[in-house]
Each structure stands twice: as structure tokens, then as C-alpha cells.
Design a protein around this motif. Structure first.
Motif, PDB file in Angstrom:
ATOM      1  N   LEU A  50     -36.980 -42.614  58.697  1.00  0.00           N
ATOM      2  CA  LEU A  50     -38.210 -42.727  59.482  1.00  0.00           C
ATOM      3  C   LEU A  50     -39.405 -43.023  58.585  1.00  0.00           C
ATOM      4  O   LEU A  50     -40.271 -43.839  58.927  1.00  0.00           O
ATOM      5  CB  LEU A  50     -38.440 -41.444  60.275  1.00  0.00           C
ATOM      6  CG  LEU A  50     -37.434 -41.148  61.394  1.00  0.00           C
ATOM      7  CD1 LEU A  50     -37.657 -39.749  61.953  1.00  0.00           C
ATOM      8  CD2 LEU A  50     -37.528 -42.187  62.506  1.00  0.00           C
ATOM      9  N   ALA A  51     -39.472 -42.352  57.431  1.00  0.00           N
ATOM     10  CA  ALA A  51     -40.553 -42.622  56.480  1.00  0.00           C
ATOM     11  C   ALA A  51     -40.496 -44.068  56.006  1.00  0.00           C
ATOM     12  O   ALA A  51     -41.529 -44.745  55.886  1.00  0.00           O
ATOM     13  CB  ALA A  51     -40.467 -41.663  55.302  1.00  0.00           C
TER      14      ALA A  51
ATOM     15  N   CYS B 148     -46.964 -40.404  44.724  1.00  0.00           N
ATOM     16  CA  CYS B 148     -46.937 -39.301  43.766  1.00  0.00           C
ATOM     17  C   CYS B 148     -47.441 -37.966  44.283  1.00  0.00           C
ATOM     18  O   CYS B 148     -47.102 -36.931  43.698  1.00  0.00           O
ATOM     19  CB  CYS B 148     -47.766 -39.678  42.535  1.00  0.00           C
ATOM     20  SG  CYS B 148     -47.280 -41.227  41.746  1.00  0.00           S
ATOM     21  N   TYR B 149     -48.263 -37.946  45.320  1.00  0.00           N
ATOM     22  CA  TYR B 149     -48.952 -36.708  45.681  1.00  0.00           C
ATOM     23  C   TYR B 149     -48.076 -35.803  46.555  1.00  0.00           C
ATOM     24  O   TYR B 149     -47.650 -36.213  47.641  1.00  0.00           O
ATOM     25  CB  TYR B 149     -50.257 -37.023  46.410  1.00  0.00           C
ATOM     26  CG  TYR B 149     -51.412 -37.339  45.495  1.00  0.00           C
ATOM     27  CD1 TYR B 149     -51.226 -38.089  44.333  1.00  0.00           C
ATOM     28  CD2 TYR B 149     -52.692 -36.888  45.775  1.00  0.00           C
ATOM     29  CE1 TYR B 149     -52.279 -38.385  43.480  1.00  0.00           C
ATOM     30  CE2 TYR B 149     -53.758 -37.177  44.929  1.00  0.00           C
ATOM     31  CZ  TYR B 149     -53.542 -37.918  43.786  1.00  0.00           C
ATOM     32  OH  TYR B 149     -54.581 -38.202  42.948  1.00  0.00           O
ATOM     33  N   PRO B 150     -47.829 -34.560  46.117  1.00  0.00           N
ATOM     34  CA  PRO B 150     -47.006 -33.651  46.932  1.00  0.00           C
ATOM     35  C   PRO B 150     -47.647 -33.331  48.280  1.00  0.00           C
ATOM     36  O   PRO B 150     -46.937 -33.129  49.269  1.00  0.00           O
ATOM     37  CB  PRO B 150     -46.871 -32.402  46.066  1.00  0.00           C
ATOM     38  CG  PRO B 150     -48.012 -32.478  45.095  1.00  0.00           C
ATOM     39  CD  PRO B 150     -48.241 -33.929  44.845  1.00  0.00           C
ATOM     40  N   GLY B 151     -48.984 -33.284  48.325  1.00  0.00           N
ATOM     41  CA  GLY B 151     -49.645 -33.012  49.599  1.00  0.00           C
ATOM     42  C   GLY B 151     -49.395 -34.093  50.624  1.00  0.00           C
ATOM     43  O   GLY B 151     -49.277 -33.821  51.823  1.00  0.00           O
ATOM     44  N   VAL B 152     -49.308 -35.341  50.160  1.00  0.00           N
ATOM     45  CA  VAL B 152     -49.015 -36.450  51.075  1.00  0.00           C
ATOM     46  C   VAL B 152     -47.574 -36.368  51.559  1.00  0.00           C
ATOM     47  O   VAL B 152     -47.291 -36.548  52.755  1.00  0.00           O
ATOM     48  CB  VAL B 152     -49.304 -37.796  50.388  1.00  0.00           C
ATOM     49  CG1 VAL B 152     -48.775 -38.966  51.222  1.00  0.00           C
ATOM     50  CG2 VAL B 152     -50.809 -37.950  50.162  1.00  0.00           C
ATOM     51  N   LEU B 153     -46.642 -36.082  50.654  1.00  0.00           N
ATOM     52  CA  LEU B 153     -45.247 -35.917  51.070  1.00  0.00           C
ATOM     53  C   LEU B 153     -45.118 -34.794  52.096  1.00  0.00           C
ATOM     54  O   LEU B 153     -44.400 -34.919  53.105  1.00  0.00           O
ATOM     55  CB  LEU B 153     -44.372 -35.619  49.850  1.00  0.00           C
ATOM     56  CG  LEU B 153     -42.878 -35.426  50.129  1.00  0.00           C
ATOM     57  CD1 LEU B 153     -42.266 -36.691  50.715  1.00  0.00           C
ATOM     58  CD2 LEU B 153     -42.145 -35.012  48.859  1.00  0.00           C
ATOM     59  N   ALA B 154     -45.832 -33.690  51.862  1.00  0.00           N
ATOM     60  CA  ALA B 154     -45.762 -32.555  52.788  1.00  0.00           C
ATOM     61  C   ALA B 154     -46.314 -32.916  54.161  1.00  0.00           C
ATOM     62  O   ALA B 154     -45.745 -32.530  55.187  1.00  0.00           O
ATOM     63  CB  ALA B 154     -46.517 -31.363  52.206  1.00  0.00           C
TER      64      ALA B 154
END
Length: 329
Positions: free
Chosen positions: A72-73, A173-179
């Protein structure tokens, strides 16, 4: 004293040593058999407690759900999460294939969850196949809206971090974006009636980023978690637009209400409401169904358990002063 061996003579294993070795193997096998039997008894007891005499339902697969999220991503952001070399019309072809495969697999996983829920609650009847198809279809139709919402989150991360050099860096790279990508998808599952799948998605992000967002949390556009490790956002939290939070922030419950028998109550509002344009700095803990007014700033390591009006600036020193004026906490 044992006589020395002649040159070239192989040592002989005595009968007693061979018997001991064989006996040890038999003893180990017997112990394994006992452990297996004990585990079987506990497993069957647990199954009877959960499901009675009904056949055990199949479970949704965390591995498959993770693959669905990846697909989906990639369908939403093929350049960043799809295969390399996608160009022109091949992008739409890939997106169509990824969506078709993911939604078909999703429909099966939703059906498994619905069947599991029916077994657990002893619900009778219901066309789980049809309902799973309906939920998966609605989820697919919602994806453009989810993608547009994620665009605002990604831009908020880029604009909110002076260290960010490009939108591509933020996305990759950003974990906040992945979350938040995982959360937007998980919230869709949660809202449409697949809370177990939703939790699998959120816990996958939790494991890889250290950011724990319950899929039930309602989060507005342009949301940014900077750094992110240790962030906790509870199930009934409501977060407005353009909110920014930093690492180790907790939006949690102050206490858990119980029924007359002492059991925990569920499905009631117990987490904070964060209004628009709030910034919450590292280590702040905000507990209970309180409201942080629009435009407020909550300083690092503040412990907040009461509502504050719009435009507030809350620091540790202010909280200690207010507590003293009120006779202590």
C-alpha cells in the motif's frame, strides 16, 4: 593405571561409557516428551477457555499484514517505496498491480479477523466474506484521501526541521514519517472494523521506530513527530492540525476506571485532546481527558494533568508554582 596405547592403536570405548551415553540420550528424550506433554495440556486448556469445543479459528498473519502495508505504501508513493526504475506509464501499471494484490490479500486477512471475533464473542451468523469484501473495498477507496493527508505530514516534517535537506530525505529517512504512514493506514483499518489488523500495523511501526501510536488515535493534518523515540499516543487521544511533538512525549491516561466487579472499563475517553498549533517538547507527559488549548507550548519534562487555555506556555517552574499555590499536588 591405564597402560599406554601402542602407536596406531585406536582407543576403545568401554561398555559402561556407551551405556551411559545411550542412557543420557534416552533421559533427555524423556524430559523433552514430558515438556511437550505439559505444554500440550496447557495449550488445550487455554483453547477450551477461549473457544469451548469449537474448532480453532485461523489467525490473521502479521507477516502478510506487513507485506500488505508495504504494498500500500508503494502504491501511494511508488518512487520512494516501489521498485527502482519505474517510469511513465509503468508507474500506473505497478500501482494497479500492487493495489490489486494488496486488497485481495487484505480481504482475506479481514475475513480471518471477523471469523476470529465471531468465535471469541460466540456471535452467530453473519456473512464474513461479504463484509470483508466491503471493508477492503472501502479501504481502497479511501487511499487517495490518506495519501493527500500524508502529503501534509511529510511537508510539515520538512518545514519543521531545519536539518531536513529535502522532502525525499524526509520520506526516506525520518522515523516519524514512517510511523505516521503506518498510523494513517492502521487508523483506516480501526475505523472500518478491523482493530486487530490495525494493531498489527501500528506495532510493526512501534518495533521499527520506537513510536507507539494506538490506531484509534485521531490525528489531524500536518502532524510531525521529530526524532520520535519513546513517543506514546493513546487510543482515545484527539490531536488537531499542525501539531508538533518531540521524543519521549506521552499522551496517556491518568487512571483506569473499573466496573463494580473491579474489571477495567474499555471504550471510554481517557486520553488528552490536543488542539491546533500546539508544540509539545521532549519528555512531556500529558495525562487524562484534558484539553491543551490551541497555540500552546508545553515545555520539556512537564507533567500535566489539567486543561490549559489557548496560548498557554507551560514550564516545569510554572507547574511547581501553581501546585504550591493550590496546596501541592
Amino acid at each position: 593405571m591405564t597402560p599406554p596405547l601402542d602407536e596406531g592403536e585406536a582407543p576403545q570405548v568401554g561398555a559402561s561409557e556407551g551405556d551411559a551415553s545411550q542412557g543420557g540420550a534416552q533421559g533427555a528424550h524423556s524430559r523433552i516428551s514430558d515438556i511437550v506433554a505439559a505444554l500440550r495440556d496447557l495449550r488445550l486448556k487455554s483453547h477450551r477457555t477461549r473457544y469451548g469445543d469449537a474448532p480453532l479459528p485461523d489467525l490473521p498473519s502479521k507477516k502478510v499484514v506487513s507485506e500488505i502495508v508495504d504494498a500500500l505504501a508503494a502504491a501511494m508513493f511508488p518512487r520512494h517505496f516501489g521498485p527502482a526504475g519505474l517510469l511513465g506509464e509503468s508507474i500506473d501499471g505497478f500501482v494497479a498491480f500492487a493495489l490489486t494484490t494488496a486488497l485481495q490479500s487484505l480481504q482475506k486477512q479481514i475475513r480471518l479477523e471477523l471469523e476470529l471475533t465471531a468465535h471469541t464473542t460466540k456471535a452467530i451468523g453473519g456473512d464474513h466474506e461479504a463484509l470483508a469484501t466491503e471493508i477492503a473495498g472501502q479501504f481502497g477507496e479511501d487511499l487517495p484521501t490518506v495519501r493527500a493527508l500524508l502529503e501534509t505530514d511529510i511537508r510539515a516534517a520538512f518545514e519543521g526541521d531545519p536539518a531536513a535537506k529535502s522532502l525525499d530525505e524526509v520520506m526516506s529517512c525520518y522515523p516519524g514519517v514512517l510511523a505516521i504512514i503506518h498510523h494513517r493506514l492502521a487508523h483506516g483499518f480501526y475505523r472500518l472494523g478491523a482493530p486487530m489488523l490495525a494493531r498489527m500495523v501500528s506495532e510493526a511501526a512501534h518495533s521499527s521506530t520506537g513510536i507507539d501510536i494506538h490506531p484509534g488515535a485521531q490525528i489531524g493534518e500536518r502532524f510531525f513527530i521529530d526524532h520520535g523515540t519513546g513517543v506514546v499516543i493513546g487510543e482515545t487521544a484527539i490531536i488537531g492540525r499542525r501539531v508538533r511533538i518531540y521524543q519521549t512525549v506521552t499522551l496517556g491516561a491518568k487512571r483506569f476506571e473499573t466496573d463494580q466487579a473491579g474489571g477495567l472499563l474499555k471504550d471510554y475517553p481517557r486520553h488528552p485532546i490536543i488542539e491546533d498549533d500546539v508544540v509539545i517538547y521532549a519528555g512531556a507527559t500529558i495525562l487524562g481527558r484534558i484539553t491543551v488549548g490551541a497555540g500552546s507550548a508545553i515545555a520539556g519534562n512537564v507533567w500535566l494533568t489539567h486543561s490549559v487555555p489557548p496560548g498557554s506556555v507551560i514550564t516545569q517552574a510554572k507547574e511547581r508554582h501553581d501546585a504550591a499555590d493550590n496546596g501541592g499536588l
